[in-house]
Design an enzyme around this catalytic site. Structure first.
Site, PDB file in Angstrom:
ATOM      1  N   HIS A 309       0.852  -1.190   0.000  1.00 18.02           N
ATOM      2  CA  HIS A 309       0.000   0.000   0.000  1.00 18.02           C
ATOM      3  C   HIS A 309       0.882   1.233   0.000  1.00 18.02           C
ATOM      4  CE1 HIS A 309      -3.095   2.872   1.217  1.00 18.02           C
ATOM      5  NE2 HIS A 309      -3.925   2.005   0.686  1.00 18.02           N
ATOM      6  N   ASP A 366      -7.982  -5.487   0.006  1.00 23.78           N
ATOM      7  CA  ASP A 366      -8.480  -6.362  -1.052  1.00 23.78           C
ATOM      8  C   ASP A 366      -8.090  -7.824  -0.873  1.00 23.78           C
ATOM      9  OD1 ASP A 366      -9.804  -4.414  -2.617  1.00 23.78           O
ATOM     10  OD2 ASP A 366      -7.872  -3.649  -3.283  1.00 23.78           O
TER      11      ASP A 366
HETATM   12  N1  ACO Z   1       4.314  -7.617  -4.535  1.00 21.85           N
HETATM   13  C1  ACO Z   1       5.662  -7.584  -4.651  1.00 21.85           C
HETATM   14  N2  ACO Z   1       6.403  -6.469  -4.541  1.00 21.85           N
HETATM   15  C2  ACO Z   1       5.747  -5.326  -4.294  1.00 21.85           C
HETATM   16  C3  ACO Z   1       4.346  -5.261  -4.151  1.00 21.85           C
HETATM   17  C4  ACO Z   1       3.616  -6.484  -4.273  1.00 21.85           C
HETATM   18  N3  ACO Z   1       2.287  -6.487  -4.153  1.00 21.85           N
HETATM   19  N4  ACO Z   1       3.964  -3.989  -3.925  1.00 21.85           N
HETATM   20  C5  ACO Z   1       5.095  -3.254  -3.913  1.00 21.85           C
HETATM   21  N5  ACO Z   1       6.175  -4.054  -4.134  1.00 21.85           N
HETATM   22  C6  ACO Z   1       7.601  -3.643  -4.128  1.00 21.85           C
HETATM   23  C7  ACO Z   1       7.958  -2.861  -5.368  1.00 21.85           C
HETATM   24  O1  ACO Z   1       8.431  -3.701  -6.395  1.00 21.85           O
HETATM   25  C8  ACO Z   1       9.024  -1.933  -4.831  1.00 21.85           C
HETATM   26  O2  ACO Z   1      10.217  -2.685  -4.698  1.00 21.85           O
HETATM   27  P1  ACO Z   1      11.668  -1.963  -4.920  1.00 21.85           P
HETATM   28  O3  ACO Z   1      11.788  -0.997  -3.776  1.00 21.85           O
HETATM   29  O4  ACO Z   1      12.638  -3.091  -4.897  1.00 21.85           O
HETATM   30  O5  ACO Z   1      11.576  -1.272  -6.260  1.00 21.85           O
HETATM   31  C9  ACO Z   1       8.541  -1.600  -3.415  1.00 21.85           C
HETATM   32  O6  ACO Z   1       7.744  -2.740  -3.022  1.00 21.85           O
HETATM   33  C10 ACO Z   1       7.705  -0.333  -3.325  1.00 21.85           C
HETATM   34  O7  ACO Z   1       6.655  -0.464  -4.268  1.00 21.85           O
HETATM   35  P2  ACO Z   1       6.023   0.740  -5.083  1.00 21.85           P
HETATM   36  O8  ACO Z   1       5.549   0.250  -6.425  1.00 21.85           O
HETATM   37  O9  ACO Z   1       6.941   1.908  -5.067  1.00 21.85           O
HETATM   38  O10 ACO Z   1       4.766   1.072  -4.177  1.00 21.85           O
HETATM   39  P3  ACO Z   1       3.607   2.042  -4.551  1.00 21.85           P
HETATM   40  O11 ACO Z   1       3.280   2.802  -3.327  1.00 21.85           O
HETATM   41  O12 ACO Z   1       3.907   2.839  -5.763  1.00 21.85           O
HETATM   42  O13 ACO Z   1       2.390   1.056  -4.951  1.00 21.85           O
HETATM   43  C11 ACO Z   1       0.648  -0.508  -4.735  1.00 21.85           C
HETATM   44  C12 ACO Z   1       1.400   0.640  -4.073  1.00 21.85           C
HETATM   45  C13 ACO Z   1       0.154  -0.089  -6.131  1.00 21.85           C
HETATM   46  C14 ACO Z   1      -0.585  -0.816  -3.882  1.00 21.85           C
HETATM   47  C15 ACO Z   1       1.570  -1.750  -4.830  1.00 21.85           C
HETATM   48  O14 ACO Z   1       1.934  -2.173  -3.527  1.00 21.85           O
HETATM   49  C16 ACO Z   1       0.939  -2.900  -5.593  1.00 21.85           C
HETATM   50  O15 ACO Z   1       1.068  -2.970  -6.827  1.00 21.85           O
HETATM   51  N6  ACO Z   1       0.202  -3.836  -4.898  1.00 21.85           N
HETATM   52  C17 ACO Z   1      -0.514  -4.883  -5.564  1.00 21.85           C
HETATM   53  C18 ACO Z   1      -1.847  -4.376  -6.091  1.00 21.85           C
HETATM   54  C19 ACO Z   1      -2.837  -4.129  -4.972  1.00 21.85           C
HETATM   55  O16 ACO Z   1      -3.034  -4.952  -4.078  1.00 21.85           O
HETATM   56  N7  ACO Z   1      -3.526  -2.985  -5.048  1.00 21.85           N
HETATM   57  C20 ACO Z   1      -4.553  -2.595  -4.061  1.00 21.85           C
HETATM   58  C21 ACO Z   1      -4.077  -1.480  -3.179  1.00 21.85           C
HETATM   59  S1  ACO Z   1      -5.268  -1.071  -1.934  1.00 21.85           S
HETATM   60  C22 ACO Z   1      -6.447  -0.215  -2.772  1.00 21.85           C
HETATM   61  O17 ACO Z   1      -6.195   0.501  -3.664  1.00 21.85           O
HETATM   62  C23 ACO Z   1      -7.805  -0.409  -2.382  1.00 21.85           C
END
Ligand code: ACO
Length: 430
Positions: A309, A366
Site C-alpha cells: 500500500h 483487497d
Molecule cells: N508484490 C511484490 N512487490 C511489491 C508489491 C507487491 N504487491 N507492492 C510493492 N512491491 C515492491 C515494489 O516492487 C518496490 O520494490 P523496490 O523498492 O525493490 O523497487 C517496493 O515494493 C515499493 O513499491 P512501489 O511500487 O513503489 O509502491 P507504490 O506505493 O507505488 O504502490 C501498490 C502501491 C500499487 C498498492 C503496490 O503495492 C501494488 O502494486 N500492490 C498490488 C496491487 C494491490 O493490491 N492494489 C490494491 C491497493 S489497496 C487499494 O487501492 C484499495
C-alpha cells in the site's frame, strides 16, 4: 485548514535561498507549503505518483500509515464497523456527525424514495453486449444519471441529502441491474420493505420465480465490508473525483470518472485480481513458495495482489477486520473454500520473508474481501462494483468538501519536459 507553524523551512540552491512556510495537520503531519515556490524561485517539485504531495487539506479521513490506523471523521474504523450500519457511516462522512434517530429515519426514507431508476434508463442496459464488464456499465450509467436528474445547486442540508441519497440508492440499483444484465436475468426492483444491503442482495439474487432467502449474517457482513471501503483519503479514485470536480464537472460526472479509476487492478480491481491469483496458485498445486519468489522478481505482473500500500507500512486495519469477517462468515456458512487455506499460507509465507517485511508490504483491504464476496455468491467481475458502492459516500464527501472550499483551484499540475528541442520546420506561406 492546516495551522501555520512559526517555523519556516529554508531551501538553498546555488547562491540563493528561499523561505517556505511549514504547515501542521491536526494529527501532527508536517507539510512544506510550496505554493509560492515557483513564483519565488522559478522551480517546481518533481513527484511522480504524487507520493509526497498533499493535494488538499481534508477533514474527512485520517490514515495513519505508520501505525496502521484508520479514522472516519475522528471515529476508528473498528468502532464504526462494530457499532454502526453503512448508511449511518455514509451520513457521518457527508455531514461530519453520526445521525440522530430522526435524521437516520429521514435518510433511510430518502434512500427508499430514490431507489428506482428512470424507466427509460433501463433500456440502456439492453444494448450492452453479452459479457460487458459491470464496471463499464456502472460508470456509463452514472454519468447518464446527470441527463435525468438535476445537479447539486444549493448547499442546504435538505438538497445535499436528496442528492446524496439519490446517488447512493440509484448506484445500488444500477449495480444490481448490471449483474442481472450480465447473467441474462430479469431485473428485480428495489423494495421499500428492505434495508440498504438487504435490497442489494435481493435485487441481485432473487428472480421472478425464486425468492432469495436473506441471511442476517450475510447481510451484516456485506454491510460491514461496505463500511470498510467507505473512505480512504486521497486514494487514486478519490483524487480522480476531486480532480474532475475541480474543473467544475458535476457530481455524477465526477463519480463516473472515479469508478473508472477504481477499476484498475492496482486499486479497487485488486479484489478480483487476488482471487485470480489464488486460483493460479491452486492450479500450481498450492505452491505459495513459488508465488512469493515470483513476486520478488521485480516483474510487476507477478506481484502479490492484495499486498502493499502507498500509505500503510504496517498491517492495513481493514485487512485485519476483513480477515476476521471472512473467517466468521465461512464458519457460519460451513464453507470450505480451498482458496482460503492458500490465502492464509501465502500471507504467512510473505510476512516471514525479508523482501516483504523490509519494504513494509502487508495484506491490504483487497486481500480478503474477494473471498468474502465469493462466499456470498457475488460473481468475480462484480467484486469491484461492490467496492464502488462502499466508496461512494467517501467520494461524495470529498466532492462536497472541495465544492464548498474557499481554497478550491482547478487541479492542473506541471510536468518536467524532457522532449525534443524545437525542431526546424517549414512555415506555411501566408
Ligand atoms: N508484490 C511484490 N512487490 C511489491 C508489491 C507487491 N504487491 N507492492 C510493492 N512491491 C515492491 C515494489 O516492487 C518496490 O520494490 P523496490 O523498492 O525493490 O523497487 C517496493 O515494493 C515499493 O513499491 P512501489 O511500487 O513503489 O509502491 P507504490 O506505493 O507505488 O504502490 C501498490 C502501491 C500499487 C498498492 C503496490 O503495492 C501494488 O502494486 N500492490 C498490488 C496491487 C494491490 O493490491 N492494489 C490494491 C491497493 S489497496 C487499494 O487501492 C484499495
Amino acid at each position: 485548514m492546516p495551522g501555520k507553524t512559526p517555523e519556516k523551512a529554508e531551501l538553498r540552491f546555488g547562491e540563493k535561498s528561499w523561505e517556505l512556510p511549514v504547515l501542521k495537520g491536526s494529527a501532527g503531519d508536517i507539510a512544506l507549503d510550496i505554493r509560492s515556490l515557483r513564483k519565488q524561485s522559478g522551480m517546481v517539485v518533481f513527484d511522480p505518483g504524487l507520493a509526497n504531495t498533499a493535494c488538499c487539506a481534508s477533514r474527512i479521513c485520517f490514515v495513519d500509515g505508520e501505525k496502521g490506523r484508520l479514522f472516519y471523521r475522528g471515529y476508528p474504523v473498528e468502532y464504526l464497523v462494530e457499532n454502526h450500519e453503512f448508511v449511518e457511516v455514509a451520513y457521518l462522512l457527508v455531514h461530519s456527525r453520526l445521525p440522530d434517530p430522526d435524521e437516520r429515519l429521514r435518510f433511510s426514507k430518502l434512500l427508499n424514495r430514490h431507489s428506482l431508476i428512470h424507466e427509460d434508463m433501463q433500456h440502456f442496459f439492453r444494448n450492452y453486449p453479452e459479457g460487458a464488464h459491470p464496471m463499464a456499465i456502472l460508470s456509463a450509467m452514472v454519468v447518464s444519471l446527470s441527463t435525468f436528474y438535476p445537479e447539486l445547486e444549493a448547499s442546504a442540508e435538505e438538497e445535499i441529502d436528496v442528492t446524496v441519497t439519490r446517488l447512493l440508492s440509484k448506484l445500488r440499483t444500477i449495480a444490481a441491474f448490471s449483474y442481472k444484465k450480465s447473467v441474462g436475468e430479469a431485473f428485480v426492483y428495489p423494495s421499500h420493505r428492505l434495508k440498504y444491503c438487504e435490497n442489494l442482495l435481493n435485487m441481485m439474487f432473487s428472480s421472478p420465480v425464486v425468492d432469495y432467502q436473506l441471511d442476517p449474517v450475510v447481510v451484516r457482513t456485506l454491510d460491514r465490508v461496505l463500511t470498510l471501503h467507505a473512505d480512504h483519503g486521497q486514494n487514486c479514485s478519490t483524487t480522480t473525483m476531486r480532480t474532475v470536480g475541480s474543473a467544475g464537472a458535476n457530481l455524477y460526472a465526477s463519480v463516473a470518472a472515479a469508478i473508472c479509476a477504481l477499476w484498475g487492478d492496482l486499486h479497487g480491481g485488486a479484489n478480483q485480481a487476488v482471487v485470480d491469483m489464488l486460483e493460479r496458485i491452486a492450479a500450481d498445486g498450492g505452491n505459495v513458495e513459488r508465488a512469493v519468489e515470483d513476486a520478488k522478481s521485480g516483474d510487476r505482473s507477478r506481484r502479490l495482489m492484495g499486498f502493499g500500500h502507498r500509505v500503510y507500512k504496517a498491517y492495513d486495519p481493514r485487512a485485519r477486520i476483513a480477515k476476521k469477517l471472512y473467517h466468521d462468515l465461512a464458519r457460519h456458512l460451513e464453507l470450505d473454500d480451498p482458496l482460503h487455506e492458500i490465502a492464509v499460507r501465502l500471507e504467512e509465507k510473505a510476512l516471514t520473508d525479508p523482501y516483504f517485511t523490509e519494504r513494509g508490504l502487508y495484506p491490504n483491504v483487497d486481500f480478503y474481501t474477494g473471498l468474502i464476496f465469493r462466499a456470498i455468491g457475488v460473481p468475480r467481475d462484480m467484486f469491484t462494483v461492490m467496492f464502488a458502492l462502499g466508496r461512494l459516500p467517501g467520494w461524495i464527501a470529498h466532492w462536497l468538501e472541495q465544492y464548498s472550499s474557499t481554497e478550491r483551484r482547478i487541479v492542473r499540475p506541471r510536468q518536467l519536459y524532457v522532449g525534443p528541442d524545437p525542431r526546424p520546420h517549414r512555415t506555411s506561406p501566408s
